[in-house]
Design a protein around this motif. Structure first.
Motif: not given
Length: 82
Positions: A13-14, A17-18, A20-21
């Protein structure tokens, strides 16, 4: 950590998220989009993965390997009409 929690799920998940950023910061980077698609697929988010692969193809339509990866993704999802 509660019993039954999978620490890999949090890391995945992290990672998503990274990525996507990173994609939002450098939207024309095909490598980021491909990596994001792979992570999304691994997390069971196939439709989002396909969207990222299509975006990567739109950025670099001459890259046949991206089209093969998208076809493979659709096959794994059971989308034989896409």
């Amino acid at each position: 950590m509660r019993r039954g929690d999978d620490p890999r799920a949090g890391a995945a998940s992290r990672g998503i998220t990274s990525l996507i950023a990173a994609r939002d910061f450098i939207p024309a980077d095909v490598r980021i989009r491909k990596a994001l698609a792979q992570q999304l697929f691994g997390a069971g988010r196939g439709k989002e993965a396909a969207t990222e692969m299509v975006a990567a193809i739109n950025i670099n339509p001459a890259d046949a390997s991206l089209k093969i990866d998208l076809a493979d993704l659709h096959e794994r999802l059971g989308n034989f009409t896409e």
